[in-house]
Design a protein around this motif. Structure first.
Motif, PDB file in Angstrom:
ATOM      1  N   ARG A  65       2.970  11.514 -18.016  1.00  0.00           N
ATOM      2  CA  ARG A  65       3.516  12.006 -19.288  1.00  0.00           C
ATOM      3  C   ARG A  65       3.349  10.931 -20.362  1.00  0.00           C
ATOM      4  O   ARG A  65       3.719   9.771 -20.163  1.00  0.00           O
ATOM      5  CB  ARG A  65       4.993  12.333 -19.134  1.00  0.00           C
ATOM      6  N   LEU A  66       2.816  11.349 -21.503  1.00  0.00           N
ATOM      7  CA  LEU A  66       2.721  10.464 -22.665  1.00  0.00           C
ATOM      8  C   LEU A  66       4.117  10.277 -23.235  1.00  0.00           C
ATOM      9  O   LEU A  66       4.788  11.244 -23.591  1.00  0.00           O
ATOM     10  CB  LEU A  66       1.786  11.070 -23.714  1.00  0.00           C
ATOM     11  N   VAL A  67       4.554   9.030 -23.313  1.00  0.00           N
ATOM     12  CA  VAL A  67       5.903   8.718 -23.795  1.00  0.00           C
ATOM     13  C   VAL A  67       5.876   8.311 -25.264  1.00  0.00           C
ATOM     14  O   VAL A  67       6.770   8.653 -26.027  1.00  0.00           O
ATOM     15  CB  VAL A  67       6.532   7.599 -22.934  1.00  0.00           C
ATOM     16  N   GLY A  68       4.845   7.587 -25.660  1.00  0.00           N
ATOM     17  CA  GLY A  68       4.763   7.135 -27.044  1.00  0.00           C
ATOM     18  C   GLY A  68       3.333   6.848 -27.453  1.00  0.00           C
ATOM     19  O   GLY A  68       2.519   6.409 -26.635  1.00  0.00           O
ATOM     20  N   LEU A  76       0.156   2.656 -26.754  1.00  0.00           N
ATOM     21  CA  LEU A  76       0.318   3.912 -26.040  1.00  0.00           C
ATOM     22  C   LEU A  76       1.168   3.639 -24.801  1.00  0.00           C
ATOM     23  O   LEU A  76       0.885   2.702 -24.052  1.00  0.00           O
ATOM     24  CB  LEU A  76      -1.048   4.456 -25.613  1.00  0.00           C
ATOM     25  N   SER A  77       2.201   4.447 -24.597  1.00  0.00           N
ATOM     26  CA  SER A  77       3.064   4.303 -23.417  1.00  0.00           C
ATOM     27  C   SER A  77       3.089   5.622 -22.659  1.00  0.00           C
ATOM     28  O   SER A  77       3.106   6.695 -23.254  1.00  0.00           O
ATOM     29  CB  SER A  77       4.491   3.934 -23.824  1.00  0.00           C
ATOM     30  N   TYR A  78       3.092   5.505 -21.338  1.00  0.00           N
ATOM     31  CA  TYR A  78       3.152   6.700 -20.497  1.00  0.00           C
ATOM     32  C   TYR A  78       3.944   6.393 -19.242  1.00  0.00           C
ATOM     33  O   TYR A  78       4.193   5.234 -18.909  1.00  0.00           O
ATOM     34  CB  TYR A  78       1.745   7.198 -20.145  1.00  0.00           C
ATOM     35  N   GLU A  79       4.334   7.449 -18.549  1.00  0.00           N
ATOM     36  CA  GLU A  79       5.046   7.291 -17.289  1.00  0.00           C
ATOM     37  C   GLU A  79       4.396   8.171 -16.238  1.00  0.00           C
ATOM     38  O   GLU A  79       3.809   9.205 -16.566  1.00  0.00           O
ATOM     39  CB  GLU A  79       6.520   7.628 -17.437  1.00  0.00           C
ATOM     40  N   ILE A  80       4.501   7.734 -15.007  1.00  0.00           N
ATOM     41  CA  ILE A  80       3.987   8.532 -13.901  1.00  0.00           C
ATOM     42  C   ILE A  80       5.072   9.505 -13.479  1.00  0.00           C
ATOM     43  O   ILE A  80       6.211   9.107 -13.232  1.00  0.00           O
ATOM     44  CB  ILE A  80       3.564   7.645 -12.720  1.00  0.00           C
ATOM     45  N   PRO A  84       0.012   9.297  -5.913  1.00  0.00           N
ATOM     46  CA  PRO A  84      -0.049   8.700  -4.585  1.00  0.00           C
ATOM     47  C   PRO A  84      -0.075   7.169  -4.663  1.00  0.00           C
ATOM     48  O   PRO A  84      -0.975   6.519  -4.118  1.00  0.00           O
ATOM     49  CB  PRO A  84      -1.349   9.271  -4.013  1.00  0.00           C
ATOM     50  N   LEU A  85       0.875   6.609  -5.346  1.00  0.00           N
ATOM     51  CA  LEU A  85       0.972   5.160  -5.511  1.00  0.00           C
ATOM     52  C   LEU A  85       2.286   4.666  -4.908  1.00  0.00           C
ATOM     53  O   LEU A  85       3.268   5.412  -4.896  1.00  0.00           O
ATOM     54  CB  LEU A  85       0.916   4.783  -6.998  1.00  0.00           C
ATOM     55  N   PRO A  86       2.332   3.426  -4.477  1.00  0.00           N
ATOM     56  CA  PRO A  86       3.539   2.894  -3.838  1.00  0.00           C
ATOM     57  C   PRO A  86       4.590   2.423  -4.848  1.00  0.00           C
ATOM     58  O   PRO A  86       5.131   1.324  -4.747  1.00  0.00           O
ATOM     59  CB  PRO A  86       2.993   1.730  -3.006  1.00  0.00           C
ATOM     60  N   VAL A  87       4.859   3.272  -5.857  1.00  0.00           N
ATOM     61  CA  VAL A  87       5.803   2.916  -6.917  1.00  0.00           C
ATOM     62  C   VAL A  87       6.672   4.113  -7.273  1.00  0.00           C
ATOM     63  O   VAL A  87       6.319   5.256  -7.010  1.00  0.00           O
ATOM     64  CB  VAL A  87       5.075   2.428  -8.193  1.00  0.00           C
ATOM     65  N   ARG A  88       7.789   3.826  -7.919  1.00  0.00           N
ATOM     66  CA  ARG A  88       8.622   4.870  -8.526  1.00  0.00           C
ATOM     67  C   ARG A  88       9.170   4.299  -9.826  1.00  0.00           C
ATOM     68  O   ARG A  88       9.242   3.089 -10.015  1.00  0.00           O
ATOM     69  CB  ARG A  88       9.713   5.342  -7.579  1.00  0.00           C
ATOM     70  N   GLY A  89       9.509   5.194 -10.740  1.00  0.00           N
ATOM     71  CA  GLY A  89      10.012   4.749 -12.035  1.00  0.00           C
ATOM     72  C   GLY A  89       8.967   3.985 -12.842  1.00  0.00           C
ATOM     73  O   GLY A  89       9.306   3.132 -13.653  1.00  0.00           O
ATOM     74  N   TYR A  90       7.708   4.321 -12.659  1.00  0.00           N
ATOM     75  CA  TYR A  90       6.597   3.617 -13.317  1.00  0.00           C
ATOM     76  C   TYR A  90       6.527   3.989 -14.795  1.00  0.00           C
ATOM     77  O   TYR A  90       6.510   5.157 -15.158  1.00  0.00           O
ATOM     78  CB  TYR A  90       5.286   3.990 -12.640  1.00  0.00           C
ATOM     79  N   ARG A  91       6.469   2.972 -15.637  1.00  0.00           N
ATOM     80  CA  ARG A  91       6.264   3.159 -17.081  1.00  0.00           C
ATOM     81  C   ARG A  91       5.308   2.069 -17.544  1.00  0.00           C
ATOM     82  O   ARG A  91       5.487   0.901 -17.192  1.00  0.00           O
ATOM     83  CB  ARG A  91       7.576   3.069 -17.835  1.00  0.00           C
ATOM     84  N   SER A  92       4.321   2.467 -18.315  1.00  0.00           N
ATOM     85  CA  SER A  92       3.250   1.546 -18.675  1.00  0.00           C
ATOM     86  C   SER A  92       2.949   1.614 -20.169  1.00  0.00           C
ATOM     87  O   SER A  92       3.105   2.665 -20.790  1.00  0.00           O
ATOM     88  CB  SER A  92       1.997   1.926 -17.877  1.00  0.00           C
TER      89      SER A  92
END
Length: 144
Positions: A65-68, A76-80, A84-92
């Protein structure tokens, strides 16, 4: 909270780099591991809330999801949502800044996340950074 980070310096201007990075649906143009991207809701890919589904060359599927999207700050900020990645709560966040003395650009890719159950922060970071490096290398090839 764990973090992952990758960056690169480009000879092209910040505006030229940003023109590619800002298009949320165009990741397959420069990430060699991503085959397709489709906006499935929430806007046209240039407005926060847009959801993209990425399909990797290996068949893996990512929902993000595009966050900003800030054109003035070239950020540009997005979240997963699902991947299939070993992460949760990912924001980039990807940010493109001008390099004053060369007229080039500096692109940074920074993420925060929690490692998934059974994964260390170092293992998760290594997986993410291994994805960022070829993406930025791919961006270099389409800009050149």
């Amino acid at each position: 909270m764990a973090t992952a980070y990758w960056s690169s310096v480009f000879t092209s201007s910040a505006d030229q780099i940003w023109a590619h990075v800002r298009r949320f649906n165009d990741l397959p143009d420069w990430h060699p591991a991503i085959r397709t991207s489709e906006i499935i809701g929430g806007g046209n890919g240039l407005t926060p809330g847009a959801i993209r589904v990425l399909t990797g060359v290996d068949g893996s599927v990512y929902r993000e999801r595009l966050v900003g999207l800030d054109d003035a700050d070239r950020k540009l900020s997005y979240e997963i949502v699902e991947a299939p990645l070993p992460v949760r709560g990912y924001r980039s966040t990807l940010r493109v800044q001008p390099v004053a003395d060369t007229g080039g650009a500096f692109l940074s890719w920074h993420a925060t996340f929690e490692p998934a159950e059974g994964t260390t922060a170092q293992e998760a970071t290594a997986v993410l950074e291994a994805a960022y490096a070829p993406a930025l290398a791919g961006l270099h090839t389409i800009i050149a």
